[in-house]
Motif scaffolding. Sequence first.
Motif, PDB file in Angstrom:
ATOM      1  N   PRO A  31       0.722  43.524 -58.050  1.00 51.43           N
ATOM      2  CA  PRO A  31       0.256  44.908 -58.015  1.00 51.43           C
ATOM      3  C   PRO A  31       0.787  45.612 -56.766  1.00 51.43           C
ATOM      4  N   GLN A  32       1.243  46.850 -56.975  1.00 56.03           N
ATOM      5  CA  GLN A  32       1.766  47.610 -55.843  1.00 56.03           C
ATOM      6  C   GLN A  32       0.628  48.291 -55.106  1.00 56.03           C
ATOM      7  N   GLU A  33       0.850  48.437 -53.831  1.00 57.43           N
ATOM      8  CA  GLU A  33      -0.156  49.076 -53.002  1.00 57.43           C
ATOM      9  C   GLU A  33      -0.184  50.572 -53.301  1.00 57.43           C
ATOM     10  N   GLU A  34      -1.356  51.114 -53.464  1.00 56.35           N
ATOM     11  CA  GLU A  34      -1.532  52.540 -53.747  1.00 56.35           C
ATOM     12  C   GLU A  34      -1.174  53.349 -52.497  1.00 56.35           C
ATOM     13  N   GLU A  35      -0.409  54.425 -52.693  1.00 58.70           N
ATOM     14  CA  GLU A  35      -0.044  55.281 -51.564  1.00 58.70           C
ATOM     15  C   GLU A  35      -1.255  56.096 -51.123  1.00 58.70           C
ATOM     16  N   SER A  36      -1.248  56.465 -49.860  1.00 63.10           N
ATOM     17  CA  SER A  36      -2.376  57.232 -49.328  1.00 63.10           C
ATOM     18  C   SER A  36      -2.369  58.651 -49.887  1.00 63.10           C
ATOM     19  N   LYS A  37      -3.470  59.319 -49.719  1.00 60.26           N
ATOM     20  CA  LYS A  37      -3.609  60.702 -50.210  1.00 60.26           C
ATOM     21  C   LYS A  37      -2.629  61.621 -49.487  1.00 60.26           C
ATOM     22  N   ASP A  38      -2.409  61.376 -48.187  1.00 60.88           N
ATOM     23  CA  ASP A  38      -1.481  62.207 -47.411  1.00 60.88           C
ATOM     24  C   ASP A  38      -0.044  62.051 -47.913  1.00 60.88           C
ATOM     25  N   LEU A  43       4.596  64.124 -50.985  1.00 59.75           N
ATOM     26  CA  LEU A  43       5.559  63.973 -52.079  1.00 59.75           C
ATOM     27  C   LEU A  43       5.451  65.107 -53.089  1.00 59.75           C
ATOM     28  N   PHE A  44       4.233  65.565 -53.332  1.00 54.21           N
ATOM     29  CA  PHE A  44       4.031  66.683 -54.248  1.00 54.21           C
ATOM     30  C   PHE A  44       4.710  67.940 -53.697  1.00 54.21           C
ATOM     31  N   GLU A  45       4.592  68.170 -52.383  1.00 50.11           N
ATOM     32  CA  GLU A  45       5.243  69.336 -51.769  1.00 50.11           C
ATOM     33  C   GLU A  45       6.765  69.222 -51.867  1.00 50.11           C
ATOM     34  N   CYS A  46       7.296  68.009 -51.690  1.00 50.02           N
ATOM     35  CA  CYS A  46       8.744  67.801 -51.841  1.00 50.02           C
ATOM     36  C   CYS A  46       9.194  68.172 -53.245  1.00 50.02           C
ATOM     37  N   MET A  47       8.422  67.727 -54.236  1.00 53.54           N
ATOM     38  CA  MET A  47       8.752  68.018 -55.635  1.00 53.54           C
ATOM     39  C   MET A  47       8.686  69.528 -55.902  1.00 53.54           C
ATOM     40  N   ALA A  48       7.668  70.183 -55.361  1.00 54.18           N
ATOM     41  CA  ALA A  48       7.528  71.625 -55.577  1.00 54.18           C
ATOM     42  C   ALA A  48       8.684  72.381 -54.926  1.00 54.18           C
ATOM     43  N   CYS A  49       9.086  71.964 -53.739  1.00 59.39           N
ATOM     44  CA  CYS A  49      10.200  72.618 -53.048  1.00 59.39           C
ATOM     45  C   CYS A  49      11.509  72.410 -53.809  1.00 59.39           C
ATOM     46  N   ARG A  50      11.691  71.221 -54.325  1.00 62.19           N
ATOM     47  CA  ARG A  50      12.905  70.917 -55.089  1.00 62.19           C
ATOM     48  C   ARG A  50      12.958  71.772 -56.360  1.00 62.19           C
ATOM     49  N   HIS A  60      15.332  64.126 -51.595  1.00 66.96           N
ATOM     50  CA  HIS A  60      15.327  62.719 -51.185  1.00 66.96           C
ATOM     51  C   HIS A  60      14.988  62.585 -49.704  1.00 66.96           C
ATOM     52  N   ALA A  61      15.556  63.449 -48.880  1.00 65.12           N
ATOM     53  CA  ALA A  61      15.260  63.405 -47.444  1.00 65.12           C
ATOM     54  C   ALA A  61      13.791  63.729 -47.195  1.00 65.12           C
ATOM     55  N   CYS A  62      13.273  64.670 -47.936  1.00 62.10           N
ATOM     56  CA  CYS A  62      11.860  65.039 -47.809  1.00 62.10           C
ATOM     57  C   CYS A  62      10.963  63.857 -48.186  1.00 62.10           C
ATOM     58  N   ALA A  63      11.258  63.213 -49.308  1.00 61.52           N
ATOM     59  CA  ALA A  63      10.442  62.084 -49.760  1.00 61.52           C
ATOM     60  C   ALA A  63      10.526  60.913 -48.790  1.00 61.52           C
ATOM     61  N   SER A  64      11.715  60.655 -48.267  1.00 60.21           N
ATOM     62  CA  SER A  64      11.859  59.580 -47.277  1.00 60.21           C
ATOM     63  C   SER A  64      11.010  59.869 -46.053  1.00 60.21           C
ATOM     64  N   GLY A  65      11.006  61.134 -45.636  1.00 58.17           N
ATOM     65  CA  GLY A  65      10.174  61.518 -44.488  1.00 58.17           C
ATOM     66  C   GLY A  65       8.694  61.298 -44.760  1.00 58.17           C
ATOM     67  N   CYS A  66       8.275  61.546 -45.982  1.00 58.48           N
ATOM     68  CA  CYS A  66       6.871  61.332 -46.349  1.00 58.48           C
ATOM     69  C   CYS A  66       6.469  59.870 -46.172  1.00 58.48           C
ATOM     70  N   PHE A  67       7.335  58.974 -46.642  1.00 58.27           N
ATOM     71  CA  PHE A  67       7.025  57.550 -46.530  1.00 58.27           C
ATOM     72  C   PHE A  67       7.088  57.075 -45.079  1.00 58.27           C
ATOM     73  N   LEU A  68       8.088  57.564 -44.331  1.00 59.22           N
ATOM     74  CA  LEU A  68       8.245  57.116 -42.947  1.00 59.22           C
ATOM     75  C   LEU A  68       7.116  57.587 -42.036  1.00 59.22           C
ATOM     76  N   THR A  69       6.595  58.779 -42.313  1.00 60.53           N
ATOM     77  CA  THR A  69       5.551  59.345 -41.451  1.00 60.53           C
ATOM     78  C   THR A  69       4.161  59.248 -42.053  1.00 60.53           C
ATOM     79  N   GLN A  70       4.045  58.521 -43.167  1.00 63.25           N
ATOM     80  CA  GLN A  70       2.765  58.386 -43.874  1.00 63.25           C
ATOM     81  C   GLN A  70       2.162  59.747 -44.250  1.00 63.25           C
ATOM     82  N   GLY A  71       3.026  60.683 -44.595  1.00 64.27           N
ATOM     83  CA  GLY A  71       2.592  61.986 -45.074  1.00 64.27           C
ATOM     84  C   GLY A  71       2.467  63.056 -44.009  1.00 64.27           C
TER      85      GLY A  71
END
Length: 150
Positions: A31-38, A43-50, A60-71
């Motif tokens: 089972p994969q670990e659930e991502e935090s709410k942040d 990621l939702f904001e990245c998708m909306a901007c795209r 992709h750069a936006c999403a990578s930043g989300c994971f690296l900074t925990q939102g």
Amino acid sequence: MKHIKDFRILGFLVIALINMIQTTTQAKIEPQEEESKDVKSCLFECMACRELWGAIYDGHACASGCFLTQGASIDQDCRLGANMPKRYAEIKSTDQCKKQCELCSMKFTSHKYDRNKCLDTCSLTNGKSRDASCSKYLTLYKVLGASNKV
């Protein structure tokens, strides 16, 4: 002979069952670990901007930043992954192209000028396909002045 056939069938079924059990126990999906709410919000904001800015925005750069900074790098204004001067230049160019289409359609009211095709082309090319001479979307026989229909 009948008992031998029954044992062969039973043996085959036992072997098939053992193989099936081994296969399912070896292919356990962790089972994969659930991502935090942040992170999800980021990621939702990245998708909306795209979706808003298309290829200009680097999702992709936006999403990578989300994971690296925990939102923490949430881009609510859609500015972090986009080339803002290029974005505004394309909007301005498209608007100028559309204004040119309107001028051409007013100038050639007696001729058949395809205003809608001109406007669509402006949108599709981000204003790069401007009809400055007002001749690109005129019907050919009207431009040449032919009085009779072919």
